[in-house]
Write an enzyme that holds these catalytic residues in place. Sequence first.
Site: not given
Length: 372
Positions: A47, A99, A170, A195
């Site tokens: 982690r 977004y 972004d 993406k």
Amino acid sequence: MKTETIAIHAGNHVDEATRAVIQPIIMSTTFERGEDGGFPAGYIYSRSANPNRHALEHLLAKLEGGVEAASFSSGNAAGMSVFQSLEPGTHIIAPDDMYHGLRNQLKNLFAGILTFDFIDVNDTDVLQQHIKPETGLIWIETPSNPLLKITDIKKVVAIAKAKGIKVLCDNTFATPICQRPLDLGVDIVMHSATKYFGGHSDLMGGALITGETNDWWTKIRQVQEMGGAIPSPMDCYYLVRSIKTLPYRVKGHVQNAQLLAEYLEQYPNVEQVMYPGLSSHPQHEIAKDQMLAFGGMLSFIIKGDENDTHNIINKLKLFIKATSLGGVESLIEHRATVEGPDTKTPRNLLRVSVGLEHIDDLIADMEQALTL
């Protein structure tokens, strides 16, 4: 090194034990201590850090020209980590067409903790009017989703820096192949790695890249480690592998998007095409100034109603009716339906993620679908 070379080499480390050319996947969740109780390899628990994640983050930082990167399990997790890193009461200025996934996070999860205004950040007067003493972050998204608005990054950064406000961009639609916001003064760049970085519609991830390691970045790193919204070693491995072809994939997306946008712009049943590579785009000159290429995303508005848009989508053969973007296959969707009842997106708008099929086939498919 040039971007194409960075994409291939910056995320890869030859395995010392086997001399394997491609770095192996390290699935272990924990790592053996040394005789002195320390961690000789630098890893404690997956982690906190993992060799595959370390390789991915090194690659992402190099691609964007940053000093460090933090990777996450999704783009939304990356965005949420930014919001969680801010002090309660911090005011955020964000685009009016931000977004919807991150806009809904602010509205539904952070209301009462953070304050925020969704405005036209391209309007300098409006932006100045909304800056408050407690404003700590200006969030920009350029090109925006789904209206393909272009924000003048240098102008926003100049206003923010004069007030001591951080700026995050972004950069998902553009990728570092088309735009490098850190070079324009932005503090942190965000990506949905699902993406274009993934590029094949088969994995999820998110990323933040910083231009400097400061107190804010330290807090974001704490949120990443303590919150644990991290990508798996397998996802990191596949992202590194996919990014090797990113520069060449994006060049193909851009070429196809430009040609499809030019075709749609002259089509009689199309009212407007939103693509920054068109001279008709309202911020075309800004895009020319700050972008290296215009991206693989476009939206267009038809001369018709919502039912007509669905009829067009249902007639398409190659364009797949699906959410998301950046894959090798072309996708199309009625964006207002996805965004829900509070959407500001026109009901007759279609958003297209232009893939890597042959452009002649894509245009032929669109031609038969648009014919009423």
